[in-house]
Write a protein that holds these residues in place. Structure first.
Motif, PDB file in Angstrom:
ATOM      1  N   VAL A  79     -36.551  16.554 -18.376  1.00 11.28           N
ATOM      2  CA  VAL A  79     -35.424  15.615 -18.109  1.00 11.28           C
ATOM      3  C   VAL A  79     -35.659  15.078 -16.748  1.00 11.28           C
ATOM      4  N   ARG A  80     -36.860  15.083 -16.102  1.00  6.16           N
ATOM      5  CA  ARG A  80     -37.007  14.505 -14.819  1.00  6.16           C
ATOM      6  C   ARG A  80     -36.689  13.022 -14.840  1.00  6.16           C
ATOM      7  N   ASN A  84     -33.829  11.146 -12.427  1.00  5.64           N
ATOM      8  CA  ASN A  84     -34.303  10.386 -11.464  1.00  5.64           C
ATOM      9  C   ASN A  84     -33.836   8.804 -11.747  1.00  5.64           C
ATOM     10  N   ASP A  85     -33.012   8.731 -12.421  1.00  6.07           N
ATOM     11  CA  ASP A  85     -32.373   7.472 -12.885  1.00  6.07           C
ATOM     12  C   ASP A  85     -31.560   6.973 -11.589  1.00  6.07           C
ATOM     13  N   PRO A  86     -31.713   5.823 -10.924  1.00  6.79           N
ATOM     14  CA  PRO A  86     -30.982   5.260  -9.961  1.00  6.79           C
ATOM     15  C   PRO A  86     -29.595   5.511  -9.902  1.00  6.79           C
ATOM     16  N   THR A  87     -29.085   5.506 -11.180  1.00  5.79           N
ATOM     17  CA  THR A  87     -27.612   5.586 -11.069  1.00  5.79           C
ATOM     18  C   THR A  87     -27.207   7.019 -11.042  1.00  5.79           C
ATOM     19  N   PHE A  88     -28.062   7.985 -10.954  1.00  5.12           N
ATOM     20  CA  PHE A  88     -27.871   9.249 -10.694  1.00  5.12           C
ATOM     21  C   PHE A  88     -27.835   9.668  -9.343  1.00  5.12           C
ATOM     22  N   LYS A  89     -26.782   9.718  -8.745  1.00  2.23           N
ATOM     23  CA  LYS A  89     -26.683   9.929  -6.986  1.00  2.23           C
ATOM     24  C   LYS A  89     -25.866  11.112  -6.788  1.00  2.23           C
ATOM     25  N   LEU A  90     -26.545  12.185  -6.058  1.00  2.38           N
ATOM     26  CA  LEU A  90     -25.970  13.471  -5.558  1.00  2.38           C
ATOM     27  C   LEU A  90     -25.205  12.825  -4.309  1.00  2.38           C
ATOM     28  N   PRO A  91     -23.858  13.225  -4.204  1.00  2.00           N
ATOM     29  CA  PRO A  91     -23.346  13.141  -2.744  1.00  2.00           C
ATOM     30  C   PRO A  91     -24.006  14.021  -1.784  1.00  2.00           C
ATOM     31  N   ARG A  92     -23.995  13.591  -0.421  1.00  2.00           N
ATOM     32  CA  ARG A  92     -24.920  14.430   0.468  1.00  2.00           C
ATOM     33  C   ARG A  92     -24.247  15.887   0.610  1.00  2.00           C
ATOM     34  N   GLY A  93     -25.252  16.777   0.610  1.00  2.04           N
ATOM     35  CA  GLY A  93     -25.018  18.153   0.548  1.00  2.04           C
ATOM     36  C   GLY A  93     -24.754  18.899  -0.715  1.00  2.04           C
ATOM     37  N   LEU A  94     -24.468  17.790  -1.857  1.00  2.00           N
ATOM     38  CA  LEU A  94     -24.064  18.754  -3.107  1.00  2.00           C
ATOM     39  C   LEU A  94     -25.285  19.130  -3.657  1.00  2.00           C
ATOM     40  N   SER A  95     -25.513  20.246  -4.170  1.00  2.00           N
ATOM     41  CA  SER A  95     -26.617  21.022  -4.747  1.00  2.00           C
ATOM     42  C   SER A  95     -26.497  21.097  -6.241  1.00  2.00           C
ATOM     43  N   LEU A  97     -25.399  19.235 -10.397  1.00  2.00           N
ATOM     44  CA  LEU A  97     -24.906  17.903 -10.945  1.00  2.00           C
ATOM     45  C   LEU A  97     -23.591  17.398 -10.655  1.00  2.00           C
ATOM     46  N   ASN A  98     -23.286  16.158 -10.456  1.00  5.19           N
ATOM     47  CA  ASN A  98     -21.880  15.710 -10.606  1.00  5.19           C
ATOM     48  C   ASN A  98     -21.748  14.661 -11.773  1.00  5.19           C
ATOM     49  N   GLU A  99     -20.693  14.027 -11.922  1.00  6.59           N
ATOM     50  CA  GLU A  99     -20.597  13.376 -13.291  1.00  6.59           C
ATOM     51  C   GLU A  99     -21.734  12.496 -13.631  1.00  6.59           C
ATOM     52  N   TYR A 100     -22.296  11.738 -12.677  1.00  7.48           N
ATOM     53  CA  TYR A 100     -23.233  10.822 -13.022  1.00  7.48           C
ATOM     54  C   TYR A 100     -24.487  11.758 -13.764  1.00  7.48           C
ATOM     55  N   GLY A 101     -24.802  12.885 -12.943  1.00  4.62           N
ATOM     56  CA  GLY A 101     -25.835  13.623 -13.347  1.00  4.62           C
ATOM     57  C   GLY A 101     -25.749  14.165 -14.553  1.00  4.62           C
ATOM     58  N   ASN A 102     -24.635  14.702 -14.995  1.00  3.84           N
ATOM     59  CA  ASN A 102     -24.095  15.172 -16.420  1.00  3.84           C
ATOM     60  C   ASN A 102     -24.117  14.415 -17.292  1.00  3.84           C
ATOM     61  N   HIS A 103     -23.733  12.910 -16.931  1.00  2.00           N
ATOM     62  CA  HIS A 103     -24.003  12.016 -18.027  1.00  2.00           C
ATOM     63  C   HIS A 103     -25.286  11.622 -18.278  1.00  2.00           C
ATOM     64  N   ALA A 104     -26.200  11.520 -17.396  1.00  2.00           N
ATOM     65  CA  ALA A 104     -27.666  11.234 -17.495  1.00  2.00           C
ATOM     66  C   ALA A 104     -28.421  12.331 -18.315  1.00  2.00           C
ATOM     67  N   LEU A 105     -27.997  13.571 -18.083  1.00  2.00           N
ATOM     68  CA  LEU A 105     -28.513  14.932 -18.706  1.00  2.00           C
ATOM     69  C   LEU A 105     -28.100  14.885 -19.842  1.00  2.00           C
ATOM     70  N   ALA A 106     -26.820  14.668 -20.352  1.00  2.00           N
ATOM     71  CA  ALA A 106     -26.222  14.841 -21.720  1.00  2.00           C
ATOM     72  C   ALA A 106     -26.937  13.684 -22.525  1.00  2.00           C
ATOM     73  N   ALA A 110     -28.783  14.124 -25.877  1.00  2.00           N
ATOM     74  CA  ALA A 110     -28.346  13.502 -27.048  1.00  2.00           C
ATOM     75  C   ALA A 110     -29.737  12.724 -27.761  1.00  2.00           C
ATOM     76  N   GLY A 111     -30.142  12.056 -26.800  1.00  2.00           N
ATOM     77  CA  GLY A 111     -31.173  11.064 -27.301  1.00  2.00           C
ATOM     78  C   GLY A 111     -32.385  11.821 -27.958  1.00  2.00           C
ATOM     79  N   PHE A 112     -32.884  13.044 -27.408  1.00  2.00           N
ATOM     80  CA  PHE A 112     -33.793  13.625 -27.695  1.00  2.00           C
ATOM     81  C   PHE A 112     -33.284  14.414 -29.263  1.00  2.00           C
ATOM     82  N   LEU A 113     -32.269  14.973 -29.239  1.00  2.00           N
ATOM     83  CA  LEU A 113     -31.969  15.576 -30.462  1.00  2.00           C
ATOM     84  C   LEU A 113     -31.710  14.618 -31.561  1.00  2.00           C
ATOM     85  N   GLN A 114     -31.238  13.465 -31.477  1.00  2.00           N
ATOM     86  CA  GLN A 114     -31.324  12.381 -32.457  1.00  2.00           C
ATOM     87  C   GLN A 114     -32.839  11.955 -32.943  1.00  2.00           C
TER      88      GLN A 114
END
Length: 135
Positions: A79-80, A84-95, A97-106, A110-114
């Motif tokens: 899932v690298r 690494n999608d540019p829309t996936f940004k972690l807020p400074r100091g957050l280690s 996934l945030n909501e964008y990261g969860n969306h990218a990962l999900a 889902a795409g792979f499973l399909q």
């Protein structure tokens, strides 16, 4: 006297080098053992999933692990690129996934499973436009 001091310094440096080499060797051995343990756990999860008629999917950001498991017959998703999608940004100091990261990962999962046919058609959502009723 100066020669003895130089010799002591030289011996100290050699001892320090030997200690570092030993520590590096022990560290490499520890890493090898952890990789073997990780491999064994993944293989056991895969086997247990198969025993229950389920598909196992390893989701990882580690290319070496992905390649290693694929070679061993384990279904794996790297899932690298999704994370690494540019829309996936972690807020400074957050280690984590945030909501964008969860969306990218999900989305990647889902795409792979399909793509792999692991989601039965009856469970897929249809995004096709609905036909207009005939008049």
């Amino acid at each position: 006297m100066i020669f003895q001091k130089l010799r002591i310094v030289h011996l100290f440096e050699k001892d320090l080098q030997n200690r570092r080499a030993t520590k590096d060797k022990e560290n490499a051995e520890f890493q090898r053992e952890m990789i073997e343990l990780g491999d064994a756990l993944i293989m056991a999860m895969n086997k247990e999933s198969q025993r229950h008629g389920a598909e196992f999917l390893l989701v990882t950001q580690m290319p070496w692990l992905h390649e290693r498991m694929v070679k061993r017959g384990v279904r794996s998703l790297d899932v690298r690129s999704a994370l690494n999608d540019p829309t996936f940004k972690l807020p400074r100091g957050l280690s984590h996934l945030n909501e964008y990261g969860n969306h990218a990962l999900a989305s990647a999962i889902a795409g792979f499973l399909q793509q792999e046919g692991l989601i039965p058609a009856r469970h897929l959502m249809s995004f096709a436009p609905q036909a207009e009723p005939a008049e």
